[in-house]
Design an enzyme around this catalytic site. Structure first.
Site, mmCIF file in Angstrom:
data_model
loop_
_atom_site.group_PDB
_atom_site.id
_atom_site.type_symbol
_atom_site.label_atom_id
_atom_site.label_comp_id
_atom_site.label_asym_id
_atom_site.label_seq_id
_atom_site.Cartn_x
_atom_site.Cartn_y
_atom_site.Cartn_z
ATOM 1 C CE LYS A 221 -4.327 -1.627 1.875
ATOM 2 N NZ LYS A 221 -5.484 -2.229 2.979
ATOM 3 N NE ARG A 255 -7.699 -8.660 1.229
ATOM 4 C CZ ARG A 255 -7.496 -7.263 1.051
ATOM 5 N NH1 ARG A 255 -5.723 -7.128 0.438
ATOM 6 N NH2 ARG A 255 -7.631 -7.133 -0.596
HETATM 7 N N1 LIG Z 1 -9.972 -6.469 5.578
HETATM 8 C C1 LIG Z 1 -9.939 -5.874 4.466
HETATM 9 N N2 LIG Z 1 -10.141 -5.653 3.315
HETATM 10 C C2 LIG Z 1 -9.526 -5.227 2.230
HETATM 11 N N3 LIG Z 1 -9.362 -4.899 1.005
HETATM 12 C C3 LIG Z 1 -8.461 -3.850 0.726
HETATM 13 S S1 LIG Z 1 -8.650 -3.351 -1.311
HETATM 14 C C4 LIG Z 1 -6.745 -2.638 -0.877
HETATM 15 C C5 LIG Z 1 -5.793 -3.808 -1.191
HETATM 16 O O1 LIG Z 1 -4.264 -4.067 -1.462
HETATM 17 O O2 LIG Z 1 -6.131 -4.607 -2.525
HETATM 18 C C6 LIG Z 1 -6.693 -1.315 -1.792
HETATM 19 C C7 LIG Z 1 -6.530 -0.392 -0.408
HETATM 20 C C8 LIG Z 1 -6.518 0.609 -1.582
HETATM 21 C C9 LIG Z 1 -6.213 0.947 -2.710
HETATM 22 C C10 LIG Z 1 -6.072 -0.439 -3.212
HETATM 23 C C11 LIG Z 1 -6.184 -1.625 -2.983
HETATM 24 N N4 LIG Z 1 -7.910 -3.816 1.547
HETATM 25 C C12 LIG Z 1 -8.030 -4.597 2.526
HETATM 26 C C13 LIG Z 1 -7.519 -4.051 3.967
HETATM 27 O O3 LIG Z 1 -7.181 -3.714 4.446
HETATM 28 N N5 LIG Z 1 -8.652 -5.335 5.058
#
Ligand SMILES: Nc1nc2[nH]c(S[C@@H](C(=O)O)c3ccccc3)nc2c(=O)[nH]1
Length: 277
Positions: A221, A255
């Site tokens: 991230k 995750r």
């Molecule tokens: N529970 C839980 N579910 C999640 N789904 C995601 S999407 C994320 C990614 O890295 O795919 C993401 C975040 C921001 C921008 C693009 C993609 N992030 C989480 C998290 O931090 N916790």
């Protein structure tokens, strides 16, 4: 510590790695290369071999500024893949969605955990989650993905995230979702500045006040990329460091995209922690 569905239990006395399976063409790191179902299955199988205890299937990109994905499109992406994984894998399967219909169909197809970045605030989602019998992850987000990073502000980010999660928790309990089915997530990158993210990581232990398992997701991230000035393909070391810090603060589920590396890092960390005073 455990996380349960109405019929299955995940043992959280050992850290669990949640492998990310992006089924979106615009997912910011996989660039949609797993859209083909057989490729998705192969990737999931590899992540289980590499140590994943949960596979997180997502059909809607939550990249800041990303366009909303329609219900039918998300269903068509997610449900067939969950059916395929359910037939081939014994591990837990989670569905990363905020839509009630997608939650219902995904659990019917075999998903064990509803991973909702909007913490069951969308219409109908509390009721669907309650009657599904699935486990639930409630995540904090300030605003919506399209605008959440414009100017996030808090008086005390940790206090406010904890208060939000406790409010969502009580809504879940009122809807008939038992605490044993719920895990909580501070939502790194969802309406937080760089400083907010690191304060939330440094003070992650405060969230143990809820007594519930903690899930964290910082893989590749911008909180890693901005600090290190690294692009998305160069964030593995920072990702591992952030997640091991969270592990040291008692987090239970991680995750990540890079399952093998996270599994190795956990094993080395646990080997040393075993001898700690
Ligand atoms: N529970 C839980 N579910 C999640 N789904 C995601 S999407 C994320 C990614 O890295 O795919 C993401 C975040 C921001 C921008 C693009 C993609 N992030 C989480 C998290 O931090 N916790």
């Amino acid at each position: 510590m455990l996380l349960s569905t109405s019929s299955k239990t995940l043992n959280l006395t050992s850290p669990q790695v949640m492998g990310i399976l992006n089924l979106t063409p615009d997912s910011f790191s996989d660039g949609g290369r797993f859209v083909a179902r057989d490729a998705a299955l192969r990737h999931a199988l590899q992540m289980v071999r590499d140590g994943a205890g949960i596979i997180d299937v997502g059909g809607e990109s939550t990249r800041p500024g990303a366009d909303e994905v329609g219900e039918q499109q998300e269903l068509e992406r997610v449900v067939p893949v969950i059916e395929l994984l359910r037939a081939e894998l014994d591990c837990w399967i989670s569905v990363d969605t905020s839509k009630a219909v997608v939650m219902r169909e995904a659990v019917s197809a075999g998903a064990d955990l509803i991973n909702d970045i909007r913490a069951l605030r969308e219409p109908g989602t509390l009721a669907v989650a309650a009657e599904s019998g699935a486990a639930v992850c409630l995540m904090h987000m300030l605003g919506q993905p399209r605008t959440m990073q414009q100017a996030p502000g808090y008086s005390d980010v940790t206090v406010e995230v904890l208060a939000f999660l406790e409010e969502r928790l009580s809504s879940c309990e009122q809807a008939g979702i038992a605490r044993e089915r719920i895990c909580l997530d501070p939502g790194y990158g969802f309406g937080k500045s760089l400083e907010h993210n690191y304060e939330l990581l440094g003070k992650l232990g405060r969230l143990h006040a809820t007594g519930l398992p903690l899930l964290v997701g910082m893989s590749r991230k911008s909180m890693i990329g901005q600090l290190l000035q690294r692009d998305v393909t160069e964030r593995l070391a920072g990702t591992l460091a952030a997640h091991l810090f969270a592990l040291s603060q008692g987090a239970h589920i991680f995750r990540v995209h890079d399952v093998k590396d996270m599994s190795d890092a956990i094993r080395v960390w646990q080997q040393a922690a075993h001898y700690q005073g």
